[in-house]
Design a protein around this motif. Structure first.
Motif: not given
Lengths: 774, 163
Positions: A30, A32-33, A37, B30-31, B36-37, B39-40, B77-78, B102-103, B105-106
């Motif tokens: 979480k 590190t991405g 989800f 993301r796409d 995908t780290g 988030k939307e 975040i990556e 955790g959503i 968190t990045p």
């Protein structure tokens, strides 16, 4: 806002691993991405799904023409309610909520959906769907909806207004109920619940002081940061897979299979990481739609809600309209209490008024008490559970009256609660007799805390409130497998929202006497484990924890048997101690201990793989009580309220991972602060939601709140091997009342309507000044 | 709608991609790039879950067009951990239990890193205001603020340069 608070646990423990604070096993992914989800999964050939939603609060759907959308290049499937046929035994309310049929019942109600090669095409397709609506009168306020002449949502819901007792008949104000024809008639009143015991009329006659108020709260949304998302893949031979962010993937499987007419065994559901739920992800919205689109298109379909859709079409909690009356003797002893609660469930029955009624007076030992609750439908989205569903609203009203009683009697706000507090042996207001509970301990700890001694300044006020939640248990099943290297794989079926994998690892490690990081907990998919109820009701650390402990004990027994086989002694002559099988006493023989790694190495030779299981429909969940103390300052110029300091004291039974228990306390408190000060669903005269976004529906941000001090009380729950109670929900029960009591104290005016946003505070202060001038 | 070819640097790597002119940087990450780290949570710049830096400036990637990223340096975040070595903020978030679901968190980590690059010694109030663009519904922010303050303290001692 000084960084000087400290978090502490009162009761010392005798555990080695439980009660420590290791890093959570999913933490690395979480930060590190890498964690995946709901919206993070994709599949080869995937399409995107999008849903068309009603712009009307209440409208008859006369015709839907999808032909232009179907003809658009890149569109692979279009569905309406015709593609979601009612199946025998399916829940029609959920089916109709998933896709409107006949009528759109609220702004945002789904009416059609498309699957297309990308979102750009999908959006164009939605615009090409032609719908002929006949707009109908609507109602979004709970009191208005209860009136006999209100627009009626469902003809099949009927109510007999003559059956209401006189004191509960506020909903027919302005229209004499005696003029209504006798018998049942179509109504928005979908249910009536009553709890209590004794004779409140007698109790009120014995009172020296009586406090009575009417209260209103607005609907608030769970506000999870992750919008609902899923990826469905239905193959042409009828096997289906679903990846979804949910609080309960077994529930999703069973509900979707029922709505779509699938065999349960043909639908495999995997729970993704979940970005918050708080009760709002305990039902289905987009999942059946994604499956139906995939079935029709023959390709995987991903559906992700926008934030606008989340607000307009998923469960906020109920709004509520309440009247509460409490009587007390001069020494503060409560003599009687009554409440009338009216909760709106949105477009379908099912508001949490029953639980609101059960929890309203649960904190107090009352001889004469009565609570009546009404479940009411309105042209709003179907409400969904939100953390201790129903309890925060009734606690707001009851604890407001308790606070005022303390003021009128000149008593300390904690002392009056201590005088009347429910304890072991108290017959609760909703029926059962309490076992060991920790309300008194929370009150005493709150009174001792430094926050309760801080001297307040001008325009500042202190609020106290207590709260109760039942906590649930339910169907739970776990498996723990010994790996070839002596580490362990624990499979549970309850999605991890707030750190439950860490708790499960701790409990399994405690049982085995091994380091925490030798156990890996995963959330198994629906085809890999027996049925598990949803992650809700604060049940997971209790029930999945209990199942984990007993599954681990099952494993230990088998490991001892393997050791007995290796040593050639009876099974009874082997004990498990400190991470290894050992001979039980001198008579068993003199053998070196066999560790998990030793036994794993010899597993094949001693009978094959070793695993422990436990399946249970658990009971014994212990209720949790909390007491919150908050100080606020109200700015008389702007009406803004600043929360100066906040204390949560709550009984955890046993805090398995204290950091995450504190986190639940803190998160619940801040959600409550949002609810009482700022958050609300705002409807226009057209019945449309005016603030479906995080800009206008503003949950608390970091700069809105102070540090949240916590004290964990541990009164062990006898229904759990380690004494665990659930903690996630109780923490949102007291904040509404605690903050409202603090605001009331700061203003010198009782706050009875939430949210206490700046305009309402200014209005209350101006009104007070006018009254003083008169 | 014809696509646009974009050349950029992401987490120190040269990255080329094509996107539609109306696609957000978040959608591209993301796409199209499988990152995908980020988030939307809202798509309107209100929640901060999609926070990245663009030439060192903290932005919501849902409010930046993918086509705008051409010629710029993006950090996500990556790219925050250095191989197996976590950034001190990442480690402190773990140590302090500063994440629950955790959503968010990045986004918090990217925003906090950007804060410490600009202000290595923030007060609690400065931390709170800097992070006010990042919504968290689980934690009540308490442990997040503690983690950021603790990381800042360690980083000032030179455990790892913020910049």
């Amino acid at each position: 806002m000084p960084l000087d608070s400290e978090n502490k646990t009162i009761v010392p423990t005798e555990f080695k691993t439980v009660g420590t604070r290791p890093v959570r096993p999913d933490g690395m992914d979480k930060v590190t991405g890498r964690a995946r989800f709901g919206a993070d999964m994709s599949a080869p050939g995937m399409l995107v799904g999008a849903i068309l939603r009603s712009p009307h609060a209440h409208a008859r759907i006369r015709k839907i023409d999808t032909s232009k959308a179907e003809a658009l290049a890149g569109v692979k499937a279009v569905i309406t309610s015709k593609d979601l046929k009612a199946q025998p035994g399916c829940d029609m309310d959920i089916l109709v909520n998933v896709m409107a049929r006949g009528k759109a019942l609220y702004d945002g109600h789904a009416v059609a959906a498309v699957a297309a090669v990308d979102m750009s095409v999908a959006r164009k397709a939605l615009k090409l769907i032609e719908i002929d609506y006949k707009v109908l009168p609507h109602v979004t306020d709970v009191d208005e909806a209860m009136k006999p002449d209100a627009p009626v949502l469902h003809k099949h819901i009927e109510h007999d207004y003559h059956q209401d007792m006189l004191e509960t008949a506020d909903h027919v104000k302005g229209k004499n109920e005696k003029t209504l024809p006798p018998g049942k008639r179509p109504s928005n009143i979908a249910g009536r619940y009553q709890f209590g015991h004794g004779d409140p009329k007698k109790g009120f006659r014995e009172a020296d002081v009586i406090v009575e108020h009417e209260f209103k709260t607005e609907a608030t949304h769970q506000g999870y940061i992750e919008p609902h998302a899923c990826l469905a893949n239905v193959s042409s031979d009828g096997w289906a897979e679903l990846w979804v962010c949910t609080q309960g993937h077994f529930m999703v499987r069973d509900t979707c299979a029922s709505l779509l007419g699938l065999d349960v065994s043909r639908l495999r559901v995997t729970a993704s990481e979940i970005g918050g739920g708080f009760g709002g992800k305990t039902t289905v919205f987009i999942e059946p739609v994604a499956l139906a689109l995939s079935r029709k298109a023959g390709r995987p379909v991903k559906v992700v809600m926008s934030r606008d859709e989340v607000f307009r079409a998923t469960g906020p909690t109920s709004s509520a309209s309440m009247k509460v009356r409490i009587g007390a003797k001069r020494d503060g002893t409560f003599t009687a209490a009554e409440a009338i609660l009216k909760y709106q469930g949105g477009a379908f029955p099912g508001s949490p008024v029953e639980m609101g009624a059960m929890t309203a007076f649960a904190c107090y030992d009352l001889k004469d008490v009565k609570i009546v609750g009404y479940d009411v439908v309105t042209n709003r989205p179907k409400q969904a559970a939100y953390r201790a569903p129903g309890a925060p609203m009734s606690a707001f009203a009851v604890e407001g009256c308790v606070g005022e009683l303390a003021e009128k009697l000149g008593m300390d706000a904690i002392d009056i609660r201590l005088k009347n507090a429910a304890k072991e042996g108290t017959v609760s207001s909703y029926g059962p007799t309490f076992g060991p509970v920790g309300l008194v301990e929370t009150l005493e700890a709150a009174k001792k805390h430094k926050n309760y001694k801080v001297k307040l300044g001008k325009n500042q006020g202190r609020g106290v409130a207590s709260g109760f939640w039942f906590n649930f248990a339910g169907q739970t099943c776990t498996t723990i497998n010994l790996n070839i290297d002596g580490t362990l794989g624990l499979a549970v079926g309850t999605p991890d929202i707030g750190g439950s994998r860490a708790s499960m690892c701790l409990m399994a490690a405690e049982e085995l006497g091994i380091p925490y990081d030798q156990v890996r907990t995963i959330i198994a998919d629906t085809s890999s484990l027996g049925y598990n109820d949803v992650t809700d009701g604060s049940r997971v650390t209790f029930a999945s924890g209990l199942a984990t402990i007993y599954a681990t004990r099952d494993l230990k027994a088998k490991l001892c048997a393997r050791a007995a086989t290796i040593w050639g002694i009876p099974e009874e002559a082997v004990d498990w101690e400190n991470g290894a099988a050992r001979p039980a006493g001198a008579n068993a023989g003199n053998f070196d201990p066999l560790t998990l790694a030793d036994l794993a190495e010899q597993a094949a030779a001693t009978g094959g793989p070793v695993a422990g299981h436990y399946e249970v429909n658990a009971d014994g969940a212990g209720p949790s009580f909390a007491t919150h103390v908050v100080d606020v300052e109200v700015d008389p110029e702007t009406g803004a309220t600043e929360v100066l300091r906040y204390l949560v004291v709550q009984d955890a039974g046993k805090a398995v991972h204290p950091s995450y228990v504190e986190g639940q306390f803190q998160g619940g408190a801040v959600q409550g602060i949002g609810w009482v000060l700022n958050e609300e669903y705002i409807y226009g005269e057209d019945g449309r939601l005016q603030n479906p976004g995080f800009l206008d529906y503003r949950i608390p941000v970091c700069s809105d709140v102070p540090m949240i001090d916590t004290v964990i009380v541990e009164v062990p729950n006898p229904g759990h091997p380690y004494g665990v109670r659930g903690v996630g929900e109780t923490s949102i029960v007291p904040p509404l009342a605690a903050v409202a009591n603090a605001v009331s104290a700061a203003m010198g005016v009782r706050a009875t309507t939430l949210p206490m946003s700046p305009p309402k505070i200014l209005a209350a202060l101006n009104n007070k000044m006018r009254q003083a001038a008169d | 709608m014809s696509s646009v070819h974009v050349s950029t640097m992401i987490n120190g790597d040269e990255v080329d991609f094509v996107c539609r002119p109306d696609e957000s940087l978040l959608d591209v990450l993301r796409d199209r790039l499988g990152m995908t780290g980020s988030k939307e949570g809202c798509g309107t710049g209100d929640c901060g879950a999609c926070s990245v830096t663009l030439d060192g400036r903290l932005v919501c990637s849902c409010l930046v067009l993918g086509a705008e990223a051409g010629g710029h340096e993006i950090e996500t975040i990556e790219g925050m951990a250095d191989g197996e070595d976590l950034h001190p903020l990442q480690q402190k978030f773990l140590d302090h239990a500063a994440l629950q679901c955790g959503i968010c968190t990045p986004g918090f980590l990217i925003a906090a890193k950007n804060l410490l690059e600009n202000n290595p010694n923030p007060t609690e109030t400065e931390v709170r205001y800097w992070l006010a663009g990042n919504l968290c519904r689980c934690t009540g922010y308490d442990k997040i603020v503690r983690a950021v303050m603790d990381a800042a303290k360690d980083m000032r001692k030179g455990h790892r340069n913020a910049a």
